[in-house]
Scaffold this active site. Structure first.
Site, mmCIF file in Angstrom:
data_model
loop_
_atom_site.group_PDB
_atom_site.id
_atom_site.type_symbol
_atom_site.label_atom_id
_atom_site.label_comp_id
_atom_site.label_asym_id
_atom_site.label_seq_id
_atom_site.Cartn_x
_atom_site.Cartn_y
_atom_site.Cartn_z
ATOM 1 N N GLU A 24 34.990 57.534 18.143
ATOM 2 C CA GLU A 24 34.064 56.400 17.883
ATOM 3 C C GLU A 24 33.817 55.586 19.140
ATOM 4 O O GLU A 24 32.708 55.047 19.268
ATOM 5 C CB GLU A 24 34.643 55.524 16.769
ATOM 6 C CG GLU A 24 34.708 56.203 15.418
ATOM 7 C CD GLU A 24 35.773 57.290 15.344
ATOM 8 O OE1 GLU A 24 36.768 57.186 16.097
ATOM 9 O OE2 GLU A 24 35.615 58.228 14.564
ATOM 10 N N ASP A 43 38.189 64.251 17.432
ATOM 11 C CA ASP A 43 38.589 63.146 16.557
ATOM 12 C C ASP A 43 38.632 61.874 17.395
ATOM 13 O O ASP A 43 38.570 61.927 18.636
ATOM 14 C CB ASP A 43 39.980 63.472 15.993
ATOM 15 C CG ASP A 43 40.453 62.462 14.954
ATOM 16 O OD1 ASP A 43 39.608 61.768 14.355
ATOM 17 O OD2 ASP A 43 41.690 62.384 14.745
ATOM 18 N N ASP A 47 38.734 59.913 7.193
ATOM 19 C CA ASP A 47 39.952 59.730 6.405
ATOM 20 C C ASP A 47 39.686 59.238 4.989
ATOM 21 O O ASP A 47 39.914 58.069 4.670
ATOM 22 C CB ASP A 47 40.892 58.767 7.129
ATOM 23 C CG ASP A 47 41.366 59.350 8.448
ATOM 24 O OD1 ASP A 47 41.233 60.571 8.635
ATOM 25 O OD2 ASP A 47 41.864 58.583 9.289
HETATM 26 O O1 MIG Z 1 44.742 59.174 11.684
HETATM 27 O O2 MIG Z 1 45.028 63.399 14.306
HETATM 28 O O3 MIG Z 1 40.614 61.507 10.786
HETATM 29 O O4 MIG Z 1 41.798 63.971 10.257
HETATM 30 O O5 MIG Z 1 44.483 64.270 10.913
HETATM 31 C C1 MIG Z 1 44.798 59.256 13.012
HETATM 32 C C2 MIG Z 1 45.529 62.789 13.181
HETATM 33 C C3 MIG Z 1 44.142 60.361 13.760
HETATM 34 C C4 MIG Z 1 42.445 60.915 12.172
HETATM 35 C C5 MIG Z 1 41.648 62.020 11.583
HETATM 36 C C6 MIG Z 1 42.545 62.920 10.803
HETATM 37 C C7 MIG Z 1 43.636 63.455 11.681
HETATM 38 C C8 MIG Z 1 44.420 62.286 12.281
HETATM 39 N N1 MIG Z 1 43.518 61.414 13.003
#
Ligand code: MIG
Length: 821
Positions: A408, A405, A482
């Site tokens: 980017e 995650d 998200d």
């Molecule tokens: O929103 O790790 O897209 O699936 O649950 C901040 C927490 C960071 C973004 C991800 C989301 C995940 C969340 N992350």
């Protein structure tokens, strides 16, 4: 006293000089060097590399020689330039391949591709660049042009009239049609016009833009940095473009079966007891599930490669217990490494110079979950290997899947990412983050995949990623970030994931039920009904939102979800087969109708229904309180999955869809391979298979065929030939129907003694089978061979599953045209 600051240039007002865009000018000369055609203009040139009859690369260069390195998206084995005959006269330089003619107009440097019928496929008008290093080119667009691809983008299927930017961005909100950049960059545009389709792939890892909106008769493709490096990918069908694009950038690796089961996630399951309880609840309730995710709270103050000692004191024990239940865990791993001098991963990264630095040597720090953090420089193989090796921490505990995650990369600052002047060492060819940005996430997932593959000793790893670049399909599945528990986002997931499929990302899906905001009973039902047909199938929701595990909305909802999740598991043989097809051909698991029916006038932008493979049409309900919807059926005969009602395609019908029903249709004359219901994909209750043949007819021209791929479902042994392919075929005859089956290759032996064939909704009434006994379903279930009328009236035959295959003839009742159901 005043210093020269008093006359700072800004005080003089804005600079009025107009930026001039340069073009190469006329073609002045050309030469061939190691199979590369180097065409020089007055101010710059273009190098042409033919990568076979149907693909060529055009690399613009401004200096004296072109730099022909590619990004890691492109597979080196694809980049061998071929020679094709050229012709030249005063006006034109022409190259002819087996499929196309590439025509360069000398005076204008205009580039045109035509097919051997003389029809223009693609025309590139101007290529130009400005003194600050941005480049772009303009291409002809037709009145009947339609556009697809571009990976993960908002809005509808056809991208005509849209404009997009590629700059991997953590967009928590909003995912609206006007949002031009999301988490992924797949700079592949598929242009369909008339009976033709072709693709343009811009291999540029900095910011790029695709504008199919602003210029009326043309569209443009541009980039802010780097050199203009574009691939022409010929059709003529869209399927050809997808297949060729995926030879260029690679195809998905067949996932382990457990990775295509149902996955349950939440930000976050907070402790060991909660995770175990969750797994037990799935089993108690008989709802199949393969994976539970551990979001950021599993870590010790968000330090990657750790477990929180209070909330997850015994991860090994937890994982072993879960494994008993047939449940795996997938922990999240973000790129940000907490700045903490006592934390070993941080120490190693600093001491060995694995983190991204500025040119002057200082580490770049950014704020993310762990607070101030450093970010590994995955462009450097040393750092990438280090990162891959770190995953031993997880694999030693029995973990086989990782969730990437924030890659980017997301940083909590104004630009939302790294500063543009941070460097990527890139094995001795340093580039700035500005030029490299869109590659970061993919290189993280590549390092992760390769690390896992090495540690898992022959087991297939699974990586899930949020960010990526072209080629990411080789390393990871992609989820769409998200989204929200909005009906609109459920609807948008269809065009988004369908276009991802056309862009090489065959393994993708959204958070089912919606991540942010609060889901509702109906939304969860409808979204799950749709989601079980998506290649990647995970229910995930955010902290602070209503719970959305399948039992969160009472018994009726739970019953419907159990049934649909169960359906995914019964269809696993079919689904797995589609994944194998994606691995070998690049074609996506779910497909927009336009991919299979490109000449159909109604499907160019149809994206509220889709095909699962090529023979199941799925039409989700995506509005609240809605129990009917219109469905378009393309040409051919279609059978309602639920009751067998037959339709001649080319029509819009109104389908009834009470909450427990999602409209689904199967193409008459096609097979579906169904397996036993499993509580998890690798449950050891056998590999039983029923080949269901839909809408069989006793007519001499009725033919149906299907090939089923099988292997152990979890190891790489299939790459050494340990798999089997079972071909089945059915042929109509005036007095019945003959089934034939045989193993193409059978190095893998499935765990079963028998095979089943089932006639569903056939146009005739089967009477029996010569030489086989009529039985009861119970007798078949007990393993006896013979035939019976199945529960729903379908005709069922069970035969011995012999390696040499076999044949059987179903006799039709005389002159009976009834429906066998
Ligand atoms: O929103 O790790 O897209 O699936 O649950 C901040 C927490 C960071 C973004 C991800 C989301 C995940 C969340 N992350």
């Amino acid at each position: 006293m005043e210093s020269s600051e008093a006359i700072r240039p800004e005080k003089m007002g804005p600079l009025v000089l107009k930026e001039t865009w340069n073009t190469p000018g006329s073609l002045v000369s050309w030469e061939r060097s190691e199979n590369v055609y180097i065409c020089r203009g007055e101010r710059g040139g273009i190098a042409f590399l033919f990568l076979g009859d149907d693909m060529f690369r055009m690399k613009v260069f401004r200096g004296s020689v072109p730099d022909l390195t590619t990004s890691p998206a492109v597979l080196a084995e694809c980049c061998i330039p071929h020679l094709f005959p050229e012709e030249e006269d005063d006006e034109r330089l022409i190259f002819t391949t087996g499929a196309i003619r590439l025509i360069i107009d000398k005076a204008t440097f205009l580039i045109r591709v035509e097919n051997h019928q003389g029809i223009t496929v693609m025309q590139q008008n101007l290529t130009s660049w400005n003194p600050r290093g941005a480049s772009h080119a303009e291409y002809d667009m037709q009145p009947d042009s339609h556009f697809y691809g571009l990976g993960e983008k908002a809005s509808f299927l056809d991208k005509r009239g849209e404009k997009y930017t590629n700059w991997n961005t953590d967009v928590f909100a909003p995912h609206l049609p006007e949002i031009e950049a999301l988490y992924e960059t797949i700079p592949l545009l598929i242009h369909m016009h008339g009976d033709l389709a072709y693709g343009l792939f811009l291999d540029n890892t900095g910011r790029s833009d695709f504008d199919m909106r602003s210029h009326g008769v043309a569209f443009t493709i541009g980039c802010d940095t780097g050199e203009y490096d574009i691939y022409f990918i010929n059709g003529p069908e869209m399927k050809d473009v997808v297949k060729r694009y995926t030879t260029l950038t690679g195809r998905i690796a067949l996932p382990p079966k457990w990775a295509i089961g149902y996955h349950q996630s939440r930000y976050s399951y907070m402790n060991q007891q909660e995770v175990l309880q969750l797994a037990r609840t799935f089993r108690e309730k008989g709802i199949p599930c393969d994976v539970i995710y551990l979001d950021i709270h599993y870590m010790d103050e968000y330090r990657v490669f750790t477990f929180d000692p209070v909330h997850f004191p015994e991860p090994e024990k937890m994982i072993a217990e879960l494994r008993e239940l047939g449940v795996r865990i997938i922990p999240i791993v973000d790129p940000g490494v907490k700045k903490d001098p006592r934390y070993e991963v941080y120490q190693q990264g600093v001491l060995n110079k694995h983190f991204c630095r500025r040119l002057e040597g200082d580490i770049f720090f950014g704020e993310v979950w762990p607070g101030t953090s450093a970010f590994p420089d995955f462009s450097d193989s040393r750092a990438a290997e280090w990162w891959g090796d770190l995953h031993k921490f997880y694999t030693d505990l029995g973990i086989q899947g990782i969730w990437n995650d924030m890659n980017e990369p997301a940083v909590f600052n104004e630009s939302k990412t790294k500063d543009l002047d941070v460097m990527h060492f890139n094995n001795g060819r340093p580039v700035t983050h500005e030029e490299y940005h869109n590659l970061y996430g993919m290189m993280m997932s590549k390092a992760t995949y390769e690390g896992l593959a090495e540690q898992l000793g022959g087991e297939r790893p699974f990586v899930l990623t949020r960010a990526g670049y072209a080629g990411i399909q080789r390393y990871a599945a992609v989820w769409t970030g998200d989204n929200r528990s909005f009906w609109e986002h459920m609807a948008m997931a269809m065009p988004m994931v369908l276009n991802m499929g056309l862009s090489g990302l065959a393994f993708a899906g959204p958070d089912i039920g919606g991540f942010a905001h609060h889901t509702s009973a109906q939304l969860l039902v409808r979204w799950t009904q749709m989601g079980v047909f998506f290649p990647y199938c995970r229910n995930h929701s955010s902290i602070g939102t209503l719970r959305q595990e399948p039992w969160s909305f009472g018994e009726e909802v739970e019953r419907i979800l159990r049934e649909f999740i169960g359906l995914r598991y019964r269809l696993l043989p079919q689904l797995y087969n589609l994944f194998r097809e994606a691995e070998t051909t690049g074609l996506p698991v779910i497909r927009p109708l336009v991919l299979e029916y490109p000449r159909d006038p109604y499907v160019a932008n149809l994206c509220d229904e889709f095909l699962f493979g090529d023979n199941m049409l799925i039409a989700p309900v995506y509005r609240p309180d809605t129990e009917h919807r219109s469905v378009y059926l393309p040409k051919g005969r279609w059978l309602d999955y639920w009751d067998g009602e037959a339709f001649e395609g080319g029509v819009h019908i109104l389908a009834a869809a009470p909450l427990h029903v999602m409209p689904m249709y199967v193409k008459a004359g096609s097979f579906i391979a169904e397996g036993p219901l499993k509580q998890h994909a690798l449950e050891e209750n056998g590999d039983a298979i029923t080949f269901q043949l839909y809408g069989a007819e006793t007519s001499e021209d009725f033919r149906a065929a299907f090939s089923l791929y099988e292997d152990d479902g979890h190891s790489f042994a299939y790459r050494k030939g340990e798999y089997s392919v079972l071909d089945v075929a059915a042929e109509g005859e005036s007095d019945g129907l003959t089934f034939r089956w045989s193993y193409q290759t059978g190095a893998f032996r499935p765990r079963r003694e028998t095979l089943r064939f089932e006639l569903r909704y056939s146009a005739f009434q089967p009477e029996g089978i010569a030489g086989m006994k009529r039985r009861t379903l119970e007798q078949l279930d007990a393993g006896q061979t013979g035939w019976c009328l199945g529960e729903s009236g379908g005709f069922l035959v069970q035969v011995e599953d012999r390696p040499e295959g076999g044949t059987l003839k179903v006799r039709a009742k005389d002159g009976n045209e009834g429906n066998s159901r």
